[in-house]
Design a protein around this motif. Structure first.
Motif, PDB file in Angstrom:
ATOM      1  N   LYS A 190       0.843  -1.205   0.000  1.00 33.12           N
ATOM      2  CA  LYS A 190       0.000   0.000   0.000  1.00 33.12           C
ATOM      3  C   LYS A 190       0.877   1.254   0.000  1.00 33.12           C
ATOM      4  N   PHE A 191       1.991   1.190   0.741  1.00 37.82           N
ATOM      5  CA  PHE A 191       2.876   2.353   0.820  1.00 37.82           C
ATOM      6  C   PHE A 191       3.486   2.673  -0.545  1.00 37.82           C
ATOM      7  N   THR A 192       3.940   1.632  -1.252  1.00 38.50           N
ATOM      8  CA  THR A 192       4.520   1.834  -2.581  1.00 38.50           C
ATOM      9  C   THR A 192       3.507   2.533  -3.477  1.00 38.50           C
ATOM     10  N   LEU A 193       2.284   2.006  -3.447  1.00 37.68           N
ATOM     11  CA  LEU A 193       1.207   2.566  -4.257  1.00 37.68           C
ATOM     12  C   LEU A 193       0.983   4.026  -3.892  1.00 37.68           C
ATOM     13  N   LEU A 194       0.953   4.313  -2.589  1.00 38.18           N
ATOM     14  CA  LEU A 194       0.664   5.673  -2.136  1.00 38.18           C
ATOM     15  C   LEU A 194       1.760   6.648  -2.547  1.00 38.18           C
ATOM     16  N   VAL A 195       3.020   6.201  -2.481  1.00 41.77           N
ATOM     17  CA  VAL A 195       4.117   7.079  -2.874  1.00 41.77           C
ATOM     18  C   VAL A 195       3.999   7.441  -4.352  1.00 41.77           C
ATOM     19  N   TRP A 196       3.739   6.422  -5.190  1.00 42.16           N
ATOM     20  CA  TRP A 196       3.591   6.704  -6.626  1.00 42.16           C
ATOM     21  C   TRP A 196       2.380   7.578  -6.895  1.00 42.16           C
ATOM     22  N   LEU A 197       1.315   7.322  -6.123  1.00 41.59           N
ATOM     23  CA  LEU A 197       0.112   8.139  -6.266  1.00 41.59           C
ATOM     24  C   LEU A 197       0.419   9.595  -5.939  1.00 41.59           C
ATOM     25  N   ALA A 198       1.169   9.796  -4.852  1.00 40.56           N
ATOM     26  CA  ALA A 198       1.517  11.162  -4.448  1.00 40.56           C
ATOM     27  C   ALA A 198       2.333  11.852  -5.537  1.00 40.56           C
ATOM     28  N   VAL A 199       3.320  11.125  -6.060  1.00 38.68           N
ATOM     29  CA  VAL A 199       4.155  11.695  -7.123  1.00 38.68           C
ATOM     30  C   VAL A 199       3.294  12.069  -8.329  1.00 38.68           C
ATOM     31  N   ALA A 200       2.406  11.149  -8.717  1.00 35.06           N
ATOM     32  CA  ALA A 200       1.545  11.414  -9.873  1.00 35.06           C
ATOM     33  C   ALA A 200       0.653  12.621  -9.618  1.00 35.06           C
ATOM     34  N   LEU A 201       0.053  12.680  -8.436  1.00 34.45           N
ATOM     35  CA  LEU A 201      -0.838  13.793  -8.103  1.00 34.45           C
ATOM     36  C   LEU A 201      -0.106  15.129  -8.186  1.00 34.45           C
ATOM     37  N   ILE A 202       1.119  15.167  -7.630  1.00 39.89           N
ATOM     38  CA  ILE A 202       1.862  16.422  -7.605  1.00 39.89           C
ATOM     39  C   ILE A 202       2.222  16.846  -9.025  1.00 39.89           C
ATOM     40  N   ILE A 203       2.716  15.892  -9.826  1.00 41.13           N
ATOM     41  CA  ILE A 203       3.109  16.227 -11.202  1.00 41.13           C
ATOM     42  C   ILE A 203       1.900  16.722 -11.988  1.00 41.13           C
ATOM     43  N   VAL A 204       0.809  15.974 -11.916  1.00 41.76           N
ATOM     44  CA  VAL A 204      -0.381  16.358 -12.682  1.00 41.76           C
ATOM     45  C   VAL A 204      -0.895  17.721 -12.221  1.00 41.76           C
ATOM     46  N   PHE A 205      -0.928  17.913 -10.887  1.00 45.25           N
ATOM     47  CA  PHE A 205      -1.448  19.174 -10.363  1.00 45.25           C
ATOM     48  C   PHE A 205      -0.641  20.368 -10.884  1.00 45.25           C
ATOM     49  N   PHE A 206       0.694  20.276 -10.789  1.00 43.45           N
ATOM     50  CA  PHE A 206       1.501  21.427 -11.203  1.00 43.45           C
ATOM     51  C   PHE A 206       1.478  21.613 -12.720  1.00 43.45           C
ATOM     52  N   LEU A 207       1.425  20.486 -13.473  1.00 42.09           N
ATOM     53  CA  LEU A 207       1.349  20.615 -14.934  1.00 42.09           C
ATOM     54  C   LEU A 207       0.056  21.292 -15.347  1.00 42.09           C
ATOM     55  N   VAL A 208      -1.050  20.847 -14.752  1.00 43.65           N
ATOM     56  CA  VAL A 208      -2.344  21.430 -15.109  1.00 43.65           C
ATOM     57  C   VAL A 208      -2.410  22.892 -14.680  1.00 43.65           C
ATOM     58  N   ALA A 209      -1.870  23.176 -13.472  1.00 42.19           N
ATOM     59  CA  ALA A 209      -1.961  24.535 -12.947  1.00 42.19           C
ATOM     60  C   ALA A 209      -1.165  25.524 -13.799  1.00 42.19           C
ATOM     61  N   TYR A 210      -0.058  25.037 -14.394  1.00 46.58           N
ATOM     62  CA  TYR A 210       0.800  25.943 -15.162  1.00 46.58           C
ATOM     63  C   TYR A 210       0.636  25.758 -16.676  1.00 46.58           C
ATOM     64  N   ARG A 211      -0.403  25.003 -17.086  1.00 50.20           N
ATOM     65  CA  ARG A 211      -0.546  24.693 -18.505  1.00 50.20           C
ATOM     66  C   ARG A 211      -0.753  25.967 -19.324  1.00 50.20           C
ATOM     67  N   ASP A 212      -1.554  26.843 -18.748  1.00 45.54           N
ATOM     68  CA  ASP A 212      -1.877  28.059 -19.486  1.00 45.54           C
ATOM     69  C   ASP A 212      -1.793  29.234 -18.507  1.00 45.54           C
ATOM     70  N   PRO A 213      -0.557  29.618 -18.113  1.00 46.63           N
ATOM     71  CA  PRO A 213      -0.426  30.631 -17.065  1.00 46.63           C
ATOM     72  C   PRO A 213      -0.946  31.994 -17.514  1.00 46.63           C
ATOM     73  N   LYS A 214      -1.620  32.650 -16.579  1.00 50.38           N
ATOM     74  CA  LYS A 214      -2.183  33.967 -16.878  1.00 50.38           C
ATOM     75  C   LYS A 214      -1.564  35.006 -15.951  1.00 50.38           C
ATOM     76  N   MET A 215      -1.592  36.240 -16.392  1.00 52.62           N
ATOM     77  CA  MET A 215      -1.104  37.323 -15.540  1.00 52.62           C
ATOM     78  C   MET A 215      -1.947  37.417 -14.272  1.00 52.62           C
ATOM     79  N   VAL A 216      -3.265  37.341 -14.451  1.00 50.08           N
ATOM     80  CA  VAL A 216      -4.162  37.265 -13.296  1.00 50.08           C
ATOM     81  C   VAL A 216      -4.514  35.795 -13.116  1.00 50.08           C
ATOM     82  N   PRO A 217      -3.882  35.134 -12.122  1.00 49.95           N
ATOM     83  CA  PRO A 217      -4.011  33.675 -12.037  1.00 49.95           C
ATOM     84  C   PRO A 217      -5.413  33.222 -11.676  1.00 49.95           C
ATOM     85  N   GLY A 218      -5.789  32.082 -12.263  1.00 53.97           N
ATOM     86  CA  GLY A 218      -7.026  31.433 -11.865  1.00 53.97           C
ATOM     87  C   GLY A 218      -6.832  30.739 -10.525  1.00 53.97           C
ATOM     88  N   LYS A 219      -7.850  30.018 -10.076  1.00 48.55           N
ATOM     89  CA  LYS A 219      -7.812  29.428  -8.745  1.00 48.55           C
ATOM     90  C   LYS A 219      -6.644  28.445  -8.603  1.00 48.55           C
TER      91      LYS A 219
END
Lengths: 263, 51
Positions: A36-65
């Motif tokens: 379960k721990f192995t799974l959770l670590v990979w899940l965390a890594v995936a979540l962080i990568i996806v979150f930051f990629l999506v958040a910065y996909r289309d950066p705006k001067m006035v940032p969205g949420k």
């Protein structure tokens, strides 16, 4: 719920023990290769990568949420930790510190997410690995900045101290900088997550145990136990983020002492 | 910061314990080690972080 059946069958895993922290292999293997721990670590890594990629996909001067959240997390690590603790050159460590912070925060938060409810950091191996990375990093930068001899000398020897006191102090300084720092760093995170999980188990399982008691005057007290479990879950949320902050804060503080010119 | 105090006590306490194990002085070296370590730890803290 199946828990009700559990109460009557009387095989609640009580008291909670360290076995909770050694989950079995998910694929039915013998060794702890994919738990379960192995799974959770990979899940965390995936979540962080996806979150930051999506958040910065289309950066705006006035940032969205989402962009605002991502920028706040990075800005906090860059300005309030890296720059304030290490100084201006600390900014080059901001990516590492921000990664460390988000990774520890996400893996810690797993301990209170319903259905997951355990953090990989409650197993000593994961905090130990993180502490080793920090350990190598601050020693590497100390040697790179000052050279091996000067770094060791600066770490061990205080200026203007009576000569006869030096041998007594060097032993302490050596133990502190090269032995205790990584150990305490790992232990602090591990012990917090371990203890938090045990306390939650005690109150939740204890509630079932009280509910299963024969005496009708005792049974209602289980509600108190569960109410406390919920309150402690909120406290855990605070501790999860606080420990991520403390870990990153100490990492940058160690880096600062490695990089500092003279004390 | 408090790390220095604990390191001092731990390091000199263990050294005291080793001395006591070798010489069998009934634990006195452990006490001396712990006290000296605490003193040195506080001294280090003041030197490193004091003004």
């Amino acid at each position: 719920m199946s828990r009700a059946a559990l109460v009557h069958s009387g095989d609640i895993p009580w008291p909670p023990s360290v076995h909770e922290f050694f989950p079995p292999d998910l694929f039915g293997g013998n060794g702890p290769w994919f738990t379960k721990f192995t799974l959770l670590v990979w899940l965390a890594v995936a979540l962080i990568i996806v979150f930051f990629l999506v958040a910065y996909r289309d950066p705006k001067m006035v940032p969205g949420k989402m962009q605002w959240i991502a920028e706040s997390i990075y800005g906090f690590n860059r300005n309030d930790i890296a720059r304030d603790v290490i100084g201006h050159e600390g900014i080059k460590f901001a990516p590492y510190l921000a990664t460390l912070f988000t990774f520890i925060a996400v893996t810690n938060i797993f301990s209170i997410i319903p259905g997951i409810q355990i953090s990989p950091n409650s197993h000593i191996a994961f905090p130990a690995m993180l502490a080793i990375i920090t350990y190598v990093l601050y020693i590497y930068w100390g040697i790179r900045r000052h050279g091996f001899g000067k770094f060791v000398k600066q770490s061990l020897i205080l200026p203007d101290v009576p000569w006869w006191l030096l041998p007594l102090l060097i032993v302490i300084e050596f133990a502190q900088v090269f032995v205790f720092r990584p150990i305490t760093l790992a232990l602090r995170l591990f012990a917090n997550m371990f203890a938090g999980h045990i306390v939650l188990l005690v109150f939740t399982l204890g509630g079932f145990l009280i509910a299963g008691a024969g005496n009708w005057f005792i049974k209602p007290i289980s509600v108190v136990s569960w109410a406390l479990a919920i309150l402690i879950t909120f406290l855990e949320a605070l501790i999860c983020l606080l420990q991520a902050y403390v870990f990153v804060m100490l990492t940058s503080s160690y880096l600062q002492t490695s990089l500092a010119e003279e004390h | 910061m408090v790390g220095y105090l604990i390191s001092g006590i731990a390091v000199w306490g263990v050294i005291g314990w080793l001395v006591d194990r070798g010489l069998h002085w009934g634990g006195i070296p452990i006490a001396v080690g712990v006290l000296v370590g605490a003193g040195l730890g506080i001294y280090l803290m003041l030197k490193r972080f004091g003004t």
